[in-house]
Design a protein around this motif. Structure first.
Motif, PDB file in Angstrom:
ATOM      1  N   SER A 261      18.238  12.932  16.263  1.00  0.00           N
ATOM      2  CA  SER A 261      17.305  12.671  15.645  1.00  0.00           C
ATOM      3  C   SER A 261      16.246  11.802  16.539  1.00  0.00           C
ATOM      4  N   GLU A 262      14.837  11.713  16.238  1.00  0.00           N
ATOM      5  CA  GLU A 262      14.186  10.998  17.005  1.00  0.00           C
ATOM      6  C   GLU A 262      12.899  10.523  16.129  1.00  0.00           C
ATOM      7  N   TRP A 263      12.368   9.401  16.254  1.00  0.00           N
ATOM      8  CA  TRP A 263      11.262   8.968  15.722  1.00  0.00           C
ATOM      9  C   TRP A 263      10.371   7.972  16.530  1.00  0.00           C
ATOM     10  N   ALA A 264       9.193   7.888  16.085  1.00  0.00           N
ATOM     11  CA  ALA A 264       8.377   6.813  16.457  1.00  0.00           C
ATOM     12  C   ALA A 264       8.097   5.619  15.635  1.00  0.00           C
ATOM     13  N   GLY A 265       7.985   4.419  16.066  1.00  0.00           N
ATOM     14  CA  GLY A 265       7.671   3.530  14.969  1.00  0.00           C
ATOM     15  C   GLY A 265       6.573   2.259  15.769  1.00  0.00           C
ATOM     16  N   HIS A 266       6.228   1.423  15.050  1.00  0.00           N
ATOM     17  CA  HIS A 266       5.335   0.614  15.371  1.00  0.00           C
ATOM     18  C   HIS A 266       5.928  -0.980  15.436  1.00  0.00           C
ATOM     19  N   TYR A 267       5.592  -1.588  16.680  1.00  0.00           N
ATOM     20  CA  TYR A 267       5.841  -3.172  16.779  1.00  0.00           C
ATOM     21  C   TYR A 267       4.642  -3.569  16.129  1.00  0.00           C
TER      22      TYR A 267
ATOM     23  N   ALA B   5      -2.465  -0.206  22.587  1.00  0.00           N
ATOM     24  CA  ALA B   5      -2.617  -0.239  20.993  1.00  0.00           C
ATOM     25  C   ALA B   5      -2.518   0.903  20.489  1.00  0.00           C
ATOM     26  N   VAL B   6      -2.205   1.447  19.439  1.00  0.00           N
ATOM     27  CA  VAL B   6      -2.414   2.804  18.776  1.00  0.00           C
ATOM     28  C   VAL B   6      -2.890   2.798  17.467  1.00  0.00           C
ATOM     29  N   GLU B   7      -3.286   3.928  16.848  1.00  0.00           N
ATOM     30  CA  GLU B   7      -3.808   3.939  15.741  1.00  0.00           C
ATOM     31  C   GLU B   7      -2.588   3.507  14.572  1.00  0.00           C
ATOM     32  N   PHE B   8      -3.108   3.038  13.372  1.00  0.00           N
ATOM     33  CA  PHE B   8      -1.918   2.760  12.505  1.00  0.00           C
ATOM     34  C   PHE B   8      -1.234   3.799  11.945  1.00  0.00           C
ATOM     35  N   ASP B   9      -1.890   5.118  12.161  1.00  0.00           N
ATOM     36  CA  ASP B   9      -1.081   6.443  11.648  1.00  0.00           C
ATOM     37  C   ASP B   9      -0.867   7.226  12.673  1.00  0.00           C
ATOM     38  N   ASP B  10      -0.535   6.765  13.859  1.00  0.00           N
ATOM     39  CA  ASP B  10      -0.286   7.577  15.059  1.00  0.00           C
ATOM     40  C   ASP B  10       1.143   7.240  15.063  1.00  0.00           C
TER      41      ASP B  10
ATOM     42  N   ARG C 271       0.744  -1.145   0.089  1.00  0.00           N
ATOM     43  CA  ARG C 271       0.083  -0.056  -0.033  1.00  0.00           C
ATOM     44  C   ARG C 271       0.907   1.361  -0.068  1.00  0.00           C
ATOM     45  N   ASP C 272       2.171   1.235   0.389  1.00  0.00           N
ATOM     46  CA  ASP C 272       2.810   2.383   0.402  1.00  0.00           C
ATOM     47  C   ASP C 272       4.318   2.126   0.165  1.00  0.00           C
ATOM     48  N   PRO C 273       4.588   2.151  -1.176  1.00  0.00           N
ATOM     49  CA  PRO C 273       5.954   1.729  -1.926  1.00  0.00           C
ATOM     50  C   PRO C 273       7.196   2.621  -1.312  1.00  0.00           C
ATOM     51  N   THR C 274       6.789   3.869  -0.693  1.00  0.00           N
ATOM     52  CA  THR C 274       7.738   4.536  -0.060  1.00  0.00           C
ATOM     53  C   THR C 274       8.276   3.971   1.223  1.00  0.00           C
ATOM     54  N   TYR C 275       7.518   3.040   1.771  1.00  0.00           N
ATOM     55  CA  TYR C 275       7.841   2.390   2.947  1.00  0.00           C
ATOM     56  C   TYR C 275       8.066   3.317   4.222  1.00  0.00           C
ATOM     57  N   GLU C 276       7.451   4.303   3.927  1.00  0.00           N
ATOM     58  CA  GLU C 276       7.984   5.513   5.179  1.00  0.00           C
ATOM     59  C   GLU C 276       7.435   5.106   6.731  1.00  0.00           C
ATOM     60  N   LYS C 277       6.249   4.301   6.595  1.00  0.00           N
ATOM     61  CA  LYS C 277       5.597   4.246   8.021  1.00  0.00           C
ATOM     62  C   LYS C 277       5.829   2.732   8.407  1.00  0.00           C
ATOM     63  N   CYS C 278       6.227   1.851   7.636  1.00  0.00           N
ATOM     64  CA  CYS C 278       6.392   0.505   8.039  1.00  0.00           C
ATOM     65  C   CYS C 278       7.544   0.201   9.284  1.00  0.00           C
ATOM     66  N   SER C 279       7.156  -1.094   9.856  1.00  0.00           N
ATOM     67  CA  SER C 279       8.059  -1.330  10.997  1.00  0.00           C
ATOM     68  C   SER C 279       9.632  -1.348  10.561  1.00  0.00           C
ATOM     69  N   THR C 280       9.639  -2.112   9.357  1.00  0.00           N
ATOM     70  CA  THR C 280      11.125  -2.224   8.647  1.00  0.00           C
ATOM     71  C   THR C 280      11.719  -0.698   8.700  1.00  0.00           C
ATOM     72  N   ALA C 281      11.082   0.234   8.252  1.00  0.00           N
ATOM     73  CA  ALA C 281      11.752   1.429   8.095  1.00  0.00           C
ATOM     74  C   ALA C 281      12.087   2.101   9.407  1.00  0.00           C
TER      75      ALA C 281
END
Ligand SMILES: Cc1cc2nc3c(=O)[nH]c(=O)nc-3n(C[C@H](O)[C@H](O)[C@H](O)COP(=O)(O)OP(=O)(O)OC[C@H]3O[C@@H](n4cnc5c(N)ncnc54)[C@H](O)[C@@H]3O)c2cc1C
Length: 407
Positions: free
Chosen positions: A326-332, A291-296, A48-58
């Motif tokens: 730098s800092e960021w949030a990701g999802h497990y 649990a959080v929203e997918f886009d949070d 769904r997102d070929p930029t892979y910006e939001k996935c766990s892998t990124a």
């Protein structure tokens, strides 16, 4: 990241295997399928997102360890090391593929209680039986080898500096996608939004894409990371996987340490590791872990000041003078049932295959999980490493497999 070439529309209306999600797990499975001479089916990867910006892998820390409490998890990571250390050979001697090495600074587990020290003492037996080089260290030994730690409250440490540390997961990811696409695996930039089952409810017959196409499928692989349950629900089933937020920080130390910092797991759960050039990567989460929203992906800036930094500056006093870069949030994709992988077919919808619930260790599990899933899709069984203990059925049986070394 190669977005180029990701069409929206699949070339065909039917595929033997449709993989939902084209990040590290989907890409690994697609590559291992393309590499198996006994598999001659067609493969569609829908991302769904070929930029892979939001996935766990990124958002990963990209480290691997052999310090698990379950033999199967040790062996899964050992295959990761074997694959990474010999990537070019695994990829057919292709001299475009770079040679990779693991930066083996090790994971340093620190126990501040006899109870946790006993877990380390038990786990090392499992790790040694599997051939891992873990060693236990007294606080004095830790202080001798790593003088920068404050070990006043520490009872025992555990570290392995062979094939344990940072590796270049994004290069592996890139080459899996690139080579599998060259071999005919099709990636599309689209979203699976629905699935249709046969009348008996035992098989998924097609997936529907956001753009409206209905694609027939032999098998569906759920490689959708934190959205695993959402994807499963399209097939009328569910899987106990939730998105859980994990925060990361990169900081520079005013006075860098004089040797590599192992990926240190403080008894509080906060972890910090070497990042090169006088910088360090640190990770943790808040006291509440809903649990959080997918886009949070909102950062909670107070966590650093109030929780994380005090802990690491106490553990490593040299980190009192640092600057966050730098800092960021990701999802497990947190498996809330037992924190282990959930892999293989559903017990009733037999052509719906899970590849889910990897929590904080999915990057290192991707070679073994992709290989295993490709074997299962080709032969109906695992051939190299038996992954059946991580099957979906254990959830239906309420039979959790407890991994004690969860980060
Ligand atoms: C902060 C952090 C640190 C980590 N550190 C480590 C580490 O050091 N070592 C380690 O081994 N692991 C680590 N992990 C875990 C590891 O990154 C993940 O387990 C792994 O990346 C999961 O990969 P995946 O392909 O299953 O999921 P993802 O990377 O989330 O990919 C799922 C993909 O599916 C796509 N998708 C979802 N739904 C649909 C749909 N309906 N249609 C089409 N596409 C869809 C998404 O867009 C996404 O690209 C870490 C994770 C985080 C967040």
């Amino acid at each position: 990241m190669a977005v180029k070439g990701f069409d929206k529309t699949p070339a065909k209306s039917s595929y033997d295997v449709v993989i939902v999600g084209g990040a590290i797990m989907g890409a690994s499975t697609a590559w291992f399928l393309s590499d198996n001479p006994d598999f001659d089916g067609s493969v569609l990867v829908v991302e769904r997102d070929p930029t892979y910006e939001k996935c766990s892998t990124a958002h990963t820390n990209s480290c691997m360890r052999q310090q698990f409490s379950i033999d199967l998890n040790v062996r899964i990571s050992q295959f990761a090391a074997e694959f990474v250390n010999n990537i070019r050979e695994y990829m057919g001697g292709d001299d475009r593929v770079p040679e990779l090495a693991i930066r083996s600074f090790g994971y340093m587990y620190l126990a501040d209680s006899e109870k946790f020290a006993d877990v380390l003492r038990e786990s090392i037996k499992v790790q040694h039986a599997a051939g891992a080089a873990t060693k236990l260290m007294t606080p004095e030994e830790i202080k001798r080898e790593y003088p920068f730690y404050n070990v006043d409250d520490i009872v025992l440490g555990s570290i392995n500096i062979v094939d344990e540390g940072y590796w270049d997961g994004s290069t592996v990811f890139d080459w899996w996608r690139r080579v599998s696409r060259e071999r005919g695996v099709e990636y599309v930039a689209n979203e699976v939004v629905a699935m249709t089952r046969n009348d008996a409810g035992t098989r998924v017959t097609s997936v529907t894409l956001a753009s409206g196409e209905v694609i027939s499928c032999g098998t569906v692989v759920n490689a959708s990371g934190p959205r695993a349950d959402r994807t499963a629900r399209m097939a009328g089933i569910s899987v106990p996987v939730e998105p859980r937020k994990r925060f990361s920080w990169i900081f520079a130390a005013e006075q860098p340490l004089d040797r590599d910092l192992p990926l240190t797991i403080d008894p509080s759960g906060v972890h910090v590791r070497e990042n090169g050039g006088g910088t360090y990567q640190c990770g943790g989460h808040g006291d509440l872990d809903p649990a959080v929203e997918f886009d949070d992906f909102a950062m909670d800036h107070s966590i650093w000041e109030n929780h994380i930094w005090p802990i690491i500056a106490t553990r490593i006093p040299q980190f009192e003078a640092i600057k966050v870069q730098s800092e960021w949030a990701g999802h497990y994709s947190m498996n809330v049932f037992d924190h282990n992988a959930i892999i293989g077919p559903h017990d009733e919808v037999e052509n719906f295959v899970f590849l889910n619930g990897f929590s904080g260790h999915g990057l290192q599990q991707s070679p073994a999980m992709g290989r295993g899933t490709a074997e299962w899709l080709t032969y109906g069984e695992y051939r190299s490493l038996d992954l059946t203990p991580f099957n979906y059925e254990r959830i239906a049986r309420n039979d959790p497999i407890i991994e004690k070394a969860v980060i």
